[in-house]
Design an enzyme around this catalytic site. Sequence first.
Site, PDB file in Angstrom:
ATOM      1  N   ARG A  14      39.967  45.171  46.933  1.00  0.00           N
ATOM      2  CA  ARG A  14      39.074  46.114  46.250  1.00  0.00           C
ATOM      3  C   ARG A  14      39.330  46.178  44.746  1.00  0.00           C
ATOM      4  O   ARG A  14      38.377  46.266  43.976  1.00  0.00           O
ATOM      5  CB  ARG A  14      39.142  47.514  46.883  1.00  0.00           C
ATOM      6  CG  ARG A  14      38.234  47.591  48.071  1.00  0.00           C
ATOM      7  CD  ARG A  14      38.282  48.871  48.849  1.00  0.00           C
ATOM      8  NE  ARG A  14      37.459  48.685  50.054  1.00  0.00           N
ATOM      9  CZ  ARG A  14      37.617  49.361  51.179  1.00  0.00           C
ATOM     10  NH1 ARG A  14      38.571  50.268  51.290  1.00  0.00           N
ATOM     11  NH2 ARG A  14      36.825  49.112  52.201  1.00  0.00           N
ATOM     12  N   GLU A  44      32.194  45.169  50.559  1.00  0.00           N
ATOM     13  CA  GLU A  44      33.600  45.582  50.489  1.00  0.00           C
ATOM     14  C   GLU A  44      33.747  47.078  50.679  1.00  0.00           C
ATOM     15  O   GLU A  44      34.617  47.714  50.078  1.00  0.00           O
ATOM     16  CB  GLU A  44      34.225  45.186  49.134  1.00  0.00           C
ATOM     17  CG  GLU A  44      34.508  43.723  49.016  1.00  0.00           C
ATOM     18  CD  GLU A  44      35.980  43.346  49.132  1.00  0.00           C
ATOM     19  OE1 GLU A  44      36.241  42.150  48.993  1.00  0.00           O
ATOM     20  OE2 GLU A  44      36.841  44.208  49.336  1.00  0.00           O
ATOM     21  N   GLY A  70      10.860  46.499  26.864  1.00  0.00           N
ATOM     22  CA  GLY A  70      10.020  45.554  27.600  1.00  0.00           C
ATOM     23  C   GLY A  70      10.731  44.230  27.824  1.00  0.00           C
ATOM     24  O   GLY A  70      10.642  43.626  28.894  1.00  0.00           O
TER      25      GLY A  70
END
Lengths: 249, 386
Positions: free
Chosen positions: B246, B366, B343
């Site tokens: 992690r 995960e 844009g």
Amino acid sequence: MSKKKSFLAIELQIRVKPDHSGVVTDGVKHSMNPFCEIAVEEAVKLKEKKLMKEVVVVSCGPQQSQETIRTALAMGADRGIHVEVSGKDYETLGPLQVSKILAALAKKEDAQLIILGKQAIDDDCNQTGQMTAALLDWPQGTFASEVSLEKDGIKVVREIDGGLETIKISTPAVLTADLRLNTPRYATLPNIMKAKKKKIANVKPADLGVDLTSRLEVLRVDEPPQRQAGMKVETVDDLVSKLKDAGKV
Amino acid sequence: FGADKLTDQQKEFQQLARKFAREEMIPVAAAYDRSGEYPFPIIKKAWELGLINGHIPQEYGGMGLSIFDSCLITEELAYACTGMQTAMEANSLGQMPVIIAGNDAQKKKYLGRMTEEPLMCAYCVTEPGAGSDVANIKTRAVRVGDDYVVNGQKMWITNGGKANWYFLLARTNPDPKCPAGKAFTGFIVDADTPGIQVGRKEMNMGQRCSDTRGITFEDVRIPKENVLITEGAGFKIAMGAFDNTRPPVAAGATGLAQRALDEATNYALERKTFGKAIAEHQAVSFILAEMAMKVELARMAYQRSAWEVDQGRRNTYYASIAKAFAGDIANQVATDAVQVFGGNGFNSEYPVEKLMRDAKIYQIYEGTAQIQRLIISREHFGKYKK
């Protein structure tokens, strides 16, 4: 022996110091000069081909020069020599002083070949290699785009204004690397770890009997003039009349 | 702990990864995103430089990097392209159960080969019917003689179609009353074992060059030598891997966020509206300031969680916080980057729409953002109970 220089990383905004005495270098990232990287790569390749026994990298400068030496060690150089030059001396350090240092080291180390980058991309002097050769009274192969070690000397293909020139020089010799000599390798992670065990010796210019006094004085540094806005014109006649008004035609 | 006092060696690792990311990965990232082709040439180069498989211990040919060092590298690679980086990171996830639970023979066989050739592996746990509730997986492994026979379906397996071997979690105890901690077994499975059917490459929103597939197991025989630790030990192994993976995943999300921040900032300094660079309008500079806050905090969070586990301490709390936070901010920061671009941000010629698409998965894989919050709350209350 190959010599590398640290320079200001190219992607940065370079700012002139307020007193116009130079360029701001504090806190700015320094990296290995690209031509010096090519020089290191060539030296390592020669060693891999078993044509050279040992590659020693040299850098002249303050503490942070050690980082560039480490990178060269991670690329495959065997050991490093850090010639400590800092403060005022470093600001005035130029090709003449560096070549004196290199000449002294070459004699001390009994070097057979010195490979440098053709020029540093911060000052673009393109002098160190040539001066070093002159001080040692060694032949020089500059702007090398191809180098081959032969029984009776070194064949160097040089990039010159008119094209390519091939020369043969005897050893010991000085070479300076041009862009197309090779493509420098990445230092691999395992080699970075191995490089930690390689030695970097610390040397002072005084130990080599070198006088660092500069013969040059920088009078002033200025930024290039700001680009002026252009003007759009509708017709060719307009263009001609505007050029006439501006006294250009 | 010194978050910004890296050792010289760490700085060099970071520099190498950064150089590789900027010079090799960025120039080709958009093309791989459009084609979805697996970026094997990039992975091979990264492998040659030692940028992948960092966790493999030195005895098995790896570099035995700390999780912290691996995270530094991961963040740099993710900056360039999280699709490519996820493909590389999936190796770490697949290998982690073997690194933490494998015996010497298993490590030699399956980790050793990863350093000899640029091979991929995969972590094979999720199923079509079981994602967050791992304990509900249905893939069955039945002991028959000296083998286990496996039947079942796995889904969303990263590197599924490219792996040389899988870490597989399957249920070995059919009794529904058996607790999760005893009902599952972890296996190493060679990908060329008969009976394994690799599904089609899934077309995803982002990280499109990463290879994600369903995998079917039909009477696949796994020798008992390939059981990790022992029958029934699988659940803890599968979950234990996450404490180590992690932090790098959080680092990856941080790398993406840093990229979004850099792109948006550079754009804001160039683009002009109402007579000045948009960076000079507070509305925009405040957006960028908050983006910067989030990136710095995410970095500190993953560094803390990596450092904790490197010190030998249980880092579950910090790892979950880092992953949850980094995943969330990566999405916020990428979306904000698109906003800063206006844009142009919505358009595929500019780099930020890809970042927004790539970021989403960080809140899902995960361990989802919701599962992380479950873990964090459990760990949190655990500190208060007497």
